[in-house]
Each structure stands twice: as structure tokens, then as C-alpha cells.
Motif scaffolding. Sequence first.
Motif, PDB file in Angstrom:
ATOM      1  N   GLY A  87       6.188  -5.460 -12.357  1.00 37.57           N
ATOM      2  CA  GLY A  87       4.996  -5.298 -11.534  1.00 37.57           C
ATOM      3  C   GLY A  87       5.232  -5.325 -10.032  1.00 37.57           C
ATOM      4  N   ASP A  88       6.487  -5.425  -9.599  1.00 43.09           N
ATOM      5  CA  ASP A  88       6.801  -5.455  -8.161  1.00 43.09           C
ATOM      6  C   ASP A  88       6.947  -4.020  -7.661  1.00 43.09           C
ATOM      7  N   VAL A  89       5.889  -3.499  -7.041  1.00 46.51           N
ATOM      8  CA  VAL A  89       5.874  -2.095  -6.631  1.00 46.51           C
ATOM      9  C   VAL A  89       6.880  -1.820  -5.505  1.00 46.51           C
ATOM     10  N   ILE A  90       7.154  -2.781  -4.672  1.00 48.94           N
ATOM     11  CA  ILE A  90       8.128  -2.564  -3.595  1.00 48.94           C
ATOM     12  C   ILE A  90       9.525  -2.405  -4.187  1.00 48.94           C
ATOM     13  N   ARG A  91       9.911  -3.284  -5.107  1.00 44.45           N
ATOM     14  CA  ARG A  91      11.218  -3.134  -5.770  1.00 44.45           C
ATOM     15  C   ARG A  91      11.277  -1.814  -6.545  1.00 44.45           C
ATOM     16  N   THR A  92      10.160  -1.430  -7.137  1.00 43.86           N
ATOM     17  CA  THR A  92      10.087  -0.171  -7.878  1.00 43.86           C
ATOM     18  C   THR A  92      10.425   1.001  -6.983  1.00 43.86           C
ATOM     19  N   VAL A  93       9.839   1.058  -5.797  1.00 44.60           N
ATOM     20  CA  VAL A  93      10.054   2.182  -4.887  1.00 44.60           C
ATOM     21  C   VAL A  93      11.467   2.156  -4.300  1.00 44.60           C
ATOM     22  N   SER A 150       5.421  10.994 -11.573  1.00 48.42           N
ATOM     23  CA  SER A 150       5.044  10.716 -12.963  1.00 48.42           C
ATOM     24  C   SER A 150       5.785   9.477 -13.476  1.00 48.42           C
ATOM     25  N   ASN A 151       5.266   8.871 -14.502  1.00 50.69           N
ATOM     26  CA  ASN A 151       5.811   7.664 -15.139  1.00 50.69           C
ATOM     27  C   ASN A 151       5.763   6.436 -14.236  1.00 50.69           C
ATOM     28  N   ALA A 152       4.789   6.391 -13.335  1.00 49.17           N
ATOM     29  CA  ALA A 152       4.673   5.284 -12.381  1.00 49.17           C
ATOM     30  C   ALA A 152       4.536   3.936 -13.084  1.00 49.17           C
ATOM     31  N   SER A 153       3.733   3.879 -14.139  1.00 49.99           N
ATOM     32  CA  SER A 153       3.510   2.592 -14.812  1.00 49.99           C
ATOM     33  C   SER A 153       4.769   2.110 -15.526  1.00 49.99           C
ATOM     34  N   ASP A 154       5.572   3.027 -16.061  1.00 48.89           N
ATOM     35  CA  ASP A 154       6.827   2.645 -16.719  1.00 48.89           C
ATOM     36  C   ASP A 154       7.802   2.036 -15.711  1.00 48.89           C
ATOM     37  N   ARG A 155       7.917   2.680 -14.533  1.00 49.22           N
ATOM     38  CA  ARG A 155       8.802   2.147 -13.488  1.00 49.22           C
ATOM     39  C   ARG A 155       8.330   0.770 -13.042  1.00 49.22           C
ATOM     40  N   GLU A 166       8.702  16.070  -0.735  1.00 52.31           N
ATOM     41  CA  GLU A 166       7.298  15.755  -1.023  1.00 52.31           C
ATOM     42  C   GLU A 166       7.203  14.427  -1.778  1.00 52.31           C
ATOM     43  N   GLY A 167       6.269  13.604  -1.368  1.00 55.66           N
ATOM     44  CA  GLY A 167       6.053  12.329  -2.028  1.00 55.66           C
ATOM     45  C   GLY A 167       6.647  11.129  -1.311  1.00 55.66           C
ATOM     46  N   TRP A 168       7.526  11.377  -0.314  1.00 56.30           N
ATOM     47  CA  TRP A 168       8.159  10.271   0.403  1.00 56.30           C
ATOM     48  C   TRP A 168       7.559  10.057   1.794  1.00 56.30           C
ATOM     49  N   GLY A 169       6.711  10.939   2.263  1.00 56.32           N
ATOM     50  CA  GLY A 169       5.934  10.684   3.463  1.00 56.32           C
ATOM     51  C   GLY A 169       6.461  11.212   4.773  1.00 56.32           C
ATOM     52  N   GLY A 170       7.683  11.674   4.829  1.00 51.62           N
ATOM     53  CA  GLY A 170       8.208  12.227   6.072  1.00 51.62           C
ATOM     54  C   GLY A 170       9.097  11.266   6.842  1.00 51.62           C
ATOM     55  N   THR A 171       9.622  11.754   7.946  1.00 54.39           N
ATOM     56  CA  THR A 171      10.629  11.026   8.715  1.00 54.39           C
ATOM     57  C   THR A 171      10.069  10.103   9.788  1.00 54.39           C
ATOM     58  N   GLU A 172       8.815  10.265  10.147  1.00 58.93           N
ATOM     59  CA  GLU A 172       8.249   9.412  11.203  1.00 58.93           C
ATOM     60  C   GLU A 172       7.647   8.169  10.569  1.00 58.93           C
ATOM     61  N   GLU A 210       0.828  -1.209   0.000  1.00 61.67           N
ATOM     62  CA  GLU A 210       0.000   0.000   0.000  1.00 61.67           C
ATOM     63  C   GLU A 210       0.869   1.269   0.000  1.00 61.67           C
ATOM     64  N   ILE A 211       1.857   1.314   0.887  1.00 58.89           N
ATOM     65  CA  ILE A 211       2.749   2.486   0.958  1.00 58.89           C
ATOM     66  C   ILE A 211       3.516   2.623  -0.345  1.00 58.89           C
ATOM     67  N   ALA A 212       4.059   1.509  -0.852  1.00 65.31           N
ATOM     68  CA  ALA A 212       4.826   1.545  -2.094  1.00 65.31           C
ATOM     69  C   ALA A 212       3.961   2.031  -3.258  1.00 65.31           C
ATOM     70  N   SER A 213       2.721   1.590  -3.319  1.00 66.00           N
ATOM     71  CA  SER A 213       1.815   2.019  -4.392  1.00 66.00           C
ATOM     72  C   SER A 213       1.540   3.522  -4.313  1.00 66.00           C
ATOM     73  N   MET A 214       1.365   4.027  -3.095  1.00 62.71           N
ATOM     74  CA  MET A 214       1.126   5.469  -2.928  1.00 62.71           C
ATOM     75  C   MET A 214       2.354   6.272  -3.359  1.00 62.71           C
ATOM     76  N   ILE A 215       3.545   5.830  -2.961  1.00 59.37           N
ATOM     77  CA  ILE A 215       4.770   6.562  -3.307  1.00 59.37           C
ATOM     78  C   ILE A 215       5.002   6.516  -4.806  1.00 59.37           C
ATOM     79  N   ASN A 216       4.937   5.337  -5.393  1.00 54.61           N
ATOM     80  CA  ASN A 216       5.163   5.220  -6.830  1.00 54.61           C
ATOM     81  C   ASN A 216       4.136   6.028  -7.608  1.00 54.61           C
ATOM     82  N   GLY A 217       2.882   5.983  -7.178  1.00 53.56           N
ATOM     83  CA  GLY A 217       1.815   6.705  -7.863  1.00 53.56           C
ATOM     84  C   GLY A 217       1.914   8.211  -7.762  1.00 53.56           C
ATOM     85  N   PHE A 218       2.643   8.698  -6.755  1.00 55.54           N
ATOM     86  CA  PHE A 218       2.802  10.141  -6.588  1.00 55.54           C
ATOM     87  C   PHE A 218       3.627  10.742  -7.720  1.00 55.54           C
TER      88      PHE A 218
END
Length: 155
Positions: A66-72, A55-60, A117-123, A45-53
Amino acid sequence: MQAQNPSSSAVEASTPPNIKRYLVKETWKEYEVTLEVNHDVLTQEIASMINGFWSNASDRLAAENGDVIRTVIRLFGQTMIYRMLSEGGASFSITTKNRMTGEHPGPFWTEDIHNEEGWGGTEPGPYGVCGIRVIAADVDAPGYDDVELVEVSNA
């Protein structure tokens, strides 16, 4: 029916996090960063949100089959290399300590990306929302002797 062991939930609660290390390399210039990933934090879920934030999310995503965790993880490494180059490079190992402060430089670099922006912060903690931190790097910006000057004609 067996009685439940009252300490079993305490053992489950103290299970060490699922942490793995990855090397992200730029193949032509030999830049590389070693990342540590807490897979209990970096979920699908977190990886999908980060990748989707970004541009070019589908290319990555396609590049990582299709491994969104490896993508992020790869995106974090690429972003870290870019950031280090923009700051003049960085080179440190897992055991490097700052001579003045005695601190490892990884948290400094990691915090920069976590706060972008897009990485969610330090906590929470050293892995931030994205679950990734840098622990070593070898990203050297070109020096004077690495470039050359060539005169070209005005065409």
C-alpha cells in the motif's frame, strides 16, 4: 509572548530537500539502477497520479503493502531497466563522466523517462514532476558469448 526571529522563515526556506537513494534490482539477471528521489517533489498525490496512470496499479500497490511512493520508485526503476535494455544496456557509476562532454549520463537517461507519457515531464529541475532521477546503472544486454544456439526439431 516571545518575539519571532525574523531569520527563522529564511532558515525554513533554505532547508535542504528530503533526498534519499534507492537501488532497484532485477533479481535474476542482476540488472540494477540507483535512483535518487526528492521526497519533497514525489508526494503521495503525485505518486498516486503516476501509479494510477499505468495499468495494474492496484497489483503494484499491493506488492509494496500500500505504499504508493515505494510503488512509483520501483516502477521508475523497472521502466529505466527496460529502457536501458532496449538501447543495448548501460553501465555507469555516480562519478562517471562522458569522455567527450564531461557530463554524467544519468540526466540523459532520466530525461527519456520524464518525457514519457505518464511521468509528468522534466520540470522542475533534475528530478522532474515525479521527483526521481537515475544516478547509476549496471544493465548489460546479453553479448554474443552469453547466448547459445540449439537446433530443435519441428514437432
